[in-house]
Design a protein around this motif. Structure first.
Motif, PDB file in Angstrom:
ATOM      1  N   GLU A  13       6.033  -1.814 -14.142  1.00 55.42           N
ATOM      2  CA  GLU A  13       5.242  -1.071 -13.689  1.00 55.42           C
ATOM      3  C   GLU A  13       5.098  -0.948 -11.984  1.00 55.42           C
ATOM      4  O   GLU A  13       4.339  -0.865 -11.411  1.00 55.42           O
ATOM      5  CB  GLU A  13       3.727  -1.607 -13.835  1.00 55.42           C
ATOM      6  CG  GLU A  13       3.676  -1.788 -15.516  1.00 55.42           C
ATOM      7  CD  GLU A  13       3.185  -0.469 -16.174  1.00 55.42           C
ATOM      8  OE1 GLU A  13       3.562   0.585 -15.588  1.00 55.42           O
ATOM      9  OE2 GLU A  13       3.030  -0.561 -17.205  1.00 55.42           O
ATOM     10  N   ASP A  15       5.992   1.340 -10.142  1.00 50.95           N
ATOM     11  CA  ASP A  15       5.288   2.730  -9.573  1.00 50.95           C
ATOM     12  C   ASP A  15       3.815   2.692  -9.582  1.00 50.95           C
ATOM     13  O   ASP A  15       3.176   3.528  -8.604  1.00 50.95           O
ATOM     14  CB  ASP A  15       5.711   4.125 -10.279  1.00 50.95           C
ATOM     15  CG  ASP A  15       7.269   4.209 -10.257  1.00 50.95           C
ATOM     16  OD1 ASP A  15       7.968   3.837  -9.082  1.00 50.95           O
ATOM     17  OD2 ASP A  15       7.922   4.830 -11.064  1.00 50.95           O
ATOM     18  N   SER A  16       3.291   1.695 -10.137  1.00 51.50           N
ATOM     19  CA  SER A  16       1.734   1.859 -10.377  1.00 51.50           C
ATOM     20  C   SER A  16       1.169   0.510  -9.892  1.00 51.50           C
ATOM     21  O   SER A  16      -0.035   0.588  -9.477  1.00 51.50           O
ATOM     22  CB  SER A  16       1.351   2.145 -11.839  1.00 51.50           C
ATOM     23  OG  SER A  16       1.782   1.260 -12.569  1.00 51.50           O
ATOM     24  N   ASP A  88      -0.802  -0.208 -15.196  1.00 52.41           N
ATOM     25  CA  ASP A  88      -0.206   1.113 -15.366  1.00 52.41           C
ATOM     26  C   ASP A  88      -1.124   2.360 -14.602  1.00 52.41           C
ATOM     27  O   ASP A  88      -0.808   3.515 -14.734  1.00 52.41           O
ATOM     28  CB  ASP A  88      -0.226   1.614 -16.806  1.00 52.41           C
ATOM     29  CG  ASP A  88      -1.486   1.459 -17.657  1.00 52.41           C
ATOM     30  OD1 ASP A  88      -2.496   1.467 -16.861  1.00 52.41           O
ATOM     31  OD2 ASP A  88      -1.311   1.859 -18.950  1.00 52.41           O
ATOM     32  N   TYR A  89      -2.256   1.538 -14.106  1.00 48.24           N
ATOM     33  CA  TYR A  89      -3.090   2.785 -13.196  1.00 48.24           C
ATOM     34  C   TYR A  89      -4.077   3.741 -14.120  1.00 48.24           C
ATOM     35  O   TYR A  89      -4.324   4.561 -13.770  1.00 48.24           O
ATOM     36  CB  TYR A  89      -2.464   3.353 -12.242  1.00 48.24           C
ATOM     37  CG  TYR A  89      -3.216   3.656 -10.997  1.00 48.24           C
ATOM     38  CD1 TYR A  89      -4.036   2.989 -10.159  1.00 48.24           C
ATOM     39  CD2 TYR A  89      -3.225   5.327 -10.707  1.00 48.24           C
ATOM     40  CE1 TYR A  89      -4.733   3.451  -9.025  1.00 48.24           C
ATOM     41  CE2 TYR A  89      -3.709   5.769  -9.608  1.00 48.24           C
ATOM     42  CZ  TYR A  89      -4.682   4.874  -8.855  1.00 48.24           C
ATOM     43  OH  TYR A  89      -5.225   5.277  -7.653  1.00 48.24           O
ATOM     44  N   ARG A 199      -1.738   7.353 -17.603  1.00 47.54           N
ATOM     45  CA  ARG A 199      -1.222   6.262 -17.045  1.00 47.54           C
ATOM     46  C   ARG A 199       0.034   6.684 -16.310  1.00 47.54           C
ATOM     47  O   ARG A 199       0.555   7.908 -16.414  1.00 47.54           O
ATOM     48  CB  ARG A 199      -0.626   5.432 -18.105  1.00 47.54           C
ATOM     49  CG  ARG A 199       0.318   5.896 -19.228  1.00 47.54           C
ATOM     50  CD  ARG A 199       1.238   4.598 -19.627  1.00 47.54           C
ATOM     51  NE  ARG A 199       1.965   4.105 -18.603  1.00 47.54           N
ATOM     52  CZ  ARG A 199       2.307   2.819 -18.804  1.00 47.54           C
ATOM     53  NH1 ARG A 199       1.581   1.924 -19.429  1.00 47.54           N
ATOM     54  NH2 ARG A 199       3.196   2.500 -17.835  1.00 47.54           N
ATOM     55  N   ILE A 200       0.608   5.964 -15.209  1.00 49.07           N
ATOM     56  CA  ILE A 200       1.989   6.164 -14.591  1.00 49.07           C
ATOM     57  C   ILE A 200       3.157   5.514 -15.382  1.00 49.07           C
ATOM     58  O   ILE A 200       2.949   4.322 -15.803  1.00 49.07           O
ATOM     59  CB  ILE A 200       2.154   5.663 -13.238  1.00 49.07           C
ATOM     60  CG1 ILE A 200       0.970   6.407 -12.270  1.00 49.07           C
ATOM     61  CG2 ILE A 200       3.274   5.641 -12.373  1.00 49.07           C
ATOM     62  CD1 ILE A 200       0.635   5.779 -11.008  1.00 49.07           C
TER      63      ILE A 200
END
Length: 229
Positions: A13, A15-16, A88-89, A199-200
């Motif tokens: 994860e 990126d998030s 995962d945002y 989610r990202i």
């Protein structure tokens, strides 16, 4: 002020995770990211954002959550509340105060952030996720007279009550196991509507056929297991 620790199970994860950590309220005592064997910069980005990182190489959502709890159990100060949120945002980290409010204000033992349809971004939950949640919570209402409407990952629980649950599931059954044990032990609980967005990145569960099927089997398995007790 209450001592609140946040556990974020995460795998790939990168990126998030920084967004999740940085957008949690500043009064949170500690944020623990349980890195579940990521192959990207999840751990590095979590540390940069201010989180404590613990590593669990055994793959599984429950394994990661248990590793976070193991770390907390070794600290000298006992927390009041544990909050779980995904990395995962897809949740809104700033809504933590809303999720813990029933515990702080009304002495409720456990709170689920319920992803109400009216508050969900279109496409944020796959059709199989929606169906799985509806089926699981329907069975819980029928078999256990539950009021739960969701198995959402954004949740808060009193630390001492969490220890009483003696959590065991190491994979996708973690959330439903917690809720079933709450019901079985007749602990008080509440649901708080929370927003939910796309989610990202790609989900490790609903993003694959294998993950979706395995998660469904685990969740239904826990429900039927407890219905026979």
């Amino acid at each position: 002020m209450a001592d609140i620790r946040v556990i974020i199970p995460a795998i790939n994860e990168g990126d998030s995770i920084g967004k999740v950590v940085s957008e949690l309220p500043e009064h949170v005592t500690e944020i623990i990211v349980a890195d579940n064997g990521s192959q990207d910069d999840t751990a590095e980005n979590a540390r940069k954002a201010g989180a404590t990182v613990v590593t669990e190489t055994r793959k599984g959502y429950g394994y990661a959550c248990l590793k976070g709890l193991e770390y907390i159990s070794k600290q000298s100060k006992v927390p009041d509340i544990i909050v779980f949120i995904d990395g995962d945002y897809s949740d809104y980290p700033e809504e933590l105060d809303k999720v813990v409010a029933p515990i702080l204000e009304n002495d409720v033992d456990f709170v689920v952030g319920a992803r109400k349809k009216s508050l969900r971004e279109p496409g944020s939950m796959t059709p199989q996720q929606v169906f799985g949640n509806q089926l699981a919570t329907f069975l819980m209402r029928v078999l256990f007279r539950s009021r739960f409407t969701d198995l959402g990952p954004f949740r808060a629980i009193k630390y001492e009550k969490l220890k009483e649950l003696e959590m065991q599931d190491t994979t996708y059954g973690w959330t439903v196991e917690m809720q079933l044990k709450i019901l079985r032990k007749k602990m008080s609980y509440a649901e708080i509507p929370v927003r939910y967005k796309r989610r990202i990145g790609v989900s490790k569960v609903s993003g694959t056929v294998k993950g979706t099927i395995f998660a469904g089997i685990k969740i239904l398995g826990w429900i039927f297991k407890y219905s026979l007790k």
